[in-house]
Motif scaffolding. Structure first.
Motif, PDB file in Angstrom:
ATOM      1  N   GLU A   1      75.236 -25.301  24.563  1.00  0.00           N
ATOM      2  CA  GLU A   1      76.475 -25.936  24.126  1.00  0.00           C
ATOM      3  C   GLU A   1      77.544 -24.896  23.824  1.00  0.00           C
ATOM      4  OE1 GLU A   1      75.602 -28.393  20.819  1.00  0.00           O
ATOM      5  OE2 GLU A   1      74.461 -29.885  21.971  1.00  0.00           O
ATOM      6  N   GLN A   2      77.107 -23.756  23.311  1.00  0.00           N
ATOM      7  CA  GLN A   2      78.060 -22.685  23.003  1.00  0.00           C
ATOM      8  C   GLN A   2      78.750 -22.175  24.270  1.00  0.00           C
ATOM      9  OE1 GLN A   2      74.959 -22.826  21.903  1.00  0.00           O
ATOM     10  NE2 GLN A   2      75.108 -22.948  19.648  1.00  0.00           N
ATOM     11  N   MET A   3      77.985 -22.055  25.349  1.00  0.00           N
ATOM     12  CA  MET A   3      78.560 -21.590  26.611  1.00  0.00           C
ATOM     13  C   MET A   3      79.578 -22.591  27.143  1.00  0.00           C
ATOM     14  SD  MET A   3      75.066 -20.116  28.364  1.00  0.00           S
ATOM     15  CE  MET A   3      75.794 -19.863  29.975  1.00  0.00           C
TER      16      MET A   3
ATOM     17  N   PRO B   1      80.791 -26.157  35.052  1.00  0.00           N
ATOM     18  CA  PRO B   1      79.816 -27.255  35.052  1.00  0.00           C
ATOM     19  C   PRO B   1      78.857 -27.213  33.871  1.00  0.00           C
ATOM     20  CG  PRO B   1      79.055 -25.522  36.501  1.00  0.00           C
ATOM     21  CD  PRO B   1      80.358 -25.043  35.911  1.00  0.00           C
ATOM     22  N   TYR B   2      79.059 -26.300  32.940  1.00  0.00           N
ATOM     23  CA  TYR B   2      78.066 -26.078  31.889  1.00  0.00           C
ATOM     24  C   TYR B   2      77.855 -27.291  30.992  1.00  0.00           C
ATOM     25  CZ  TYR B   2      78.032 -21.088  33.045  1.00  0.00           C
ATOM     26  OH  TYR B   2      77.889 -19.883  33.681  1.00  0.00           O
ATOM     27  N   ALA B   3      78.906 -28.078  30.767  1.00  0.00           N
ATOM     28  CA  ALA B   3      78.767 -29.230  29.861  1.00  0.00           C
ATOM     29  C   ALA B   3      77.751 -30.242  30.386  1.00  0.00           C
ATOM     30  CB  ALA B   3      80.126 -29.901  29.664  1.00  0.00           C
ATOM     31  N   ALA B   4      77.568 -30.277  31.716  1.00  0.00           N
ATOM     32  CA  ALA B   4      76.650 -31.243  32.308  1.00  0.00           C
ATOM     33  C   ALA B   4      75.330 -30.615  32.735  1.00  0.00           C
ATOM     34  CB  ALA B   4      77.320 -31.916  33.515  1.00  0.00           C
ATOM     35  N   ASP B   5      75.130 -29.357  32.410  1.00  0.00           N
ATOM     36  CA  ASP B   5      73.906 -28.667  32.817  1.00  0.00           C
ATOM     37  C   ASP B   5      73.038 -28.389  31.595  1.00  0.00           C
ATOM     38  OD1 ASP B   5      71.960 -26.722  33.705  1.00  0.00           O
ATOM     39  OD2 ASP B   5      73.253 -26.380  35.446  1.00  0.00           O
TER      40      ASP B   5
END
Length: 365
Positions: free
Chosen positions: A112-114, A103-107
């Motif tokens: 951004e690297q993660m 879900p990192y792209a929306a958090d």
């Protein structure tokens, strides 16, 4: 950069969940690496190190609220169990799906690297899992196909016969006959199918004895270039490749297709591409027999009529759900959707046969 506002309770819960999953995934990669050697081990250790960096990000955000250690989600705990007990392609297939669901792209609190790391991790794991999938391809396909064919065909058979007669001996005899005949037919069919496919692929492999006659060619460069053009290279690429082989004798040991990525299975090892014919036949025979036995069990224990059919449907339904979920795991797709698809197909075939049995039974009566 993460927002500078103070986190609320929902943020804390979410971050602790991320932290728990990152820790568990790092441990999964480390456990898988412990069971591997060479390049695979180095790749898995690098993935574990990347997960450690992600873990540290959430530790820094949480501060003292990172303790006590949070509990990872159920699917990540399942990954850890698989890695510890099997260390197999199943764990890698599940990891591929886990990385894809990040879900990192929306958090906004993840960098951004993660998010980019998680996307690339999915591709790395896909590559690692692909090796195991190729090795399992023939036997796994035969096992899944055999088990599902046994479940569906014998369920349809016993429900159709059960709709016509209340005699358990007749239904049981029909089910056992269907089990034996189907298992033998599936085993023989898989052997012939895989053997034929291996022979077809083998016929497309280059004959490396041709390397020995290169120096005797009349128009050696042009003639040899035709080989590479036939394998998909452009005329200029084929000429360059042919010239390199002629001028460098040592490079000929790589064969006529060394380093060429073809599009028609040329150069593919039949053993790796489709597996062993005997392995596929035995897997198909055993799994068809095991699947076909399940619908017969209620009749084997003396049940009759609709109660026997209902129990048979329940047992087969569970088996179809499990086999569909397994296919979903192996393919890196949703286990739930694959399980429901398998159930719908199996019950659809059985229901149609039962209705036909009732129709024919009424007509015969």
């Amino acid at each position: 950069m993460p927002p500078s506002t103070a986190p609320d309770a929902r943020d804390i819960r979410r971050w602790r969940g991320y932290l728990a999953d990152e820790r568990a995934e790092r441990q999964v990669y480390a456990e898988l690496a412990r069971r591997r050697t060479g390049e695979d081990r180095e790749i898995l250790l690098a993935l574990a190190e990347a997960e450690r960096r992600h873990e540290q990000h959430w530790v820094d955000l949480l501060g003292e609220r990172a303790e006590p250690a949070p509990r990872p989600s159920l699917d990540v705990r399942l990954l850890g169990t698989l890695a510890r007990r099997f260390g197999s392609v199943f764990a890698l297939a599940l990891m591929q799906r886990a990385e894809a669901r990040s879900p990192y792209a929306a958090d906004a609190h993840a960098t951004e690297q993660m998010a980019a790391d998680e996307q690339i991790h999915g591709e790395v794991v896909r590559g690692l899992a692909a090796r195991g999938r190729r090795q399992l391809a023939g036997s796994f396909r035969a096992a899944v196909f055999g088990a599902n064919d046994g479940l569906v065909s014998n369920l349809a058979l016993v429900t159709g016969i059960g709709a016509v007669t209340q005699e358990p001996a007749i239904v049981l005899a029909t089910g056992i006959a269907g089990l034996l005949s189907g298992a033998l037919s599936m085993g023989a069919g898989e052997y012939v199918s895989v053997r034929s496919q291996r022979e077809l692929l083998g016929a497309s492999r280059p004959d490396h004895r041709s390397v020995d006659v290169i120096d005797d060619l009349d128009l050696n460069t042009n003639e040899l270039a035709l080989v590479f053009r036939a394998r998909g290279l452009t005329p200029d690429e084929a000429e360059a490749r042919a010239g390199a082989l002629i001028s460098d004798r040592e490079s000929r040991s790589a064969g006529l297709l060394g380093g060429i990525d073809t599009s028609a299975d040329a150069g593919v090892d039949p053993d790796e591409a489709v597996g062993s014919a005997w392995s596929a036949a035995i897997s198909s025979f055993l799994f068809f027999g095991g699947g076909a036995l399940i619908p017969v069990l209620p009749f084997l224990f003396g049940m009759v009529g609709l109660p026997a059919i209902a129990v048979s449907l329940a047992l087969v339904g569970v088996a179809l759900l499990l086999s569909g979920a397994l296919v979903g795991i192996m393919s890196g797709a949703s286990p739930g959707k694959r399980a429901l698809r398998q159930l719908a197909i199996g019950f659809g075939a059985a229901g149609a046969t039962y209705l036909l049995g009732r129709l024919f039974g009424a007509t015969m009566g």
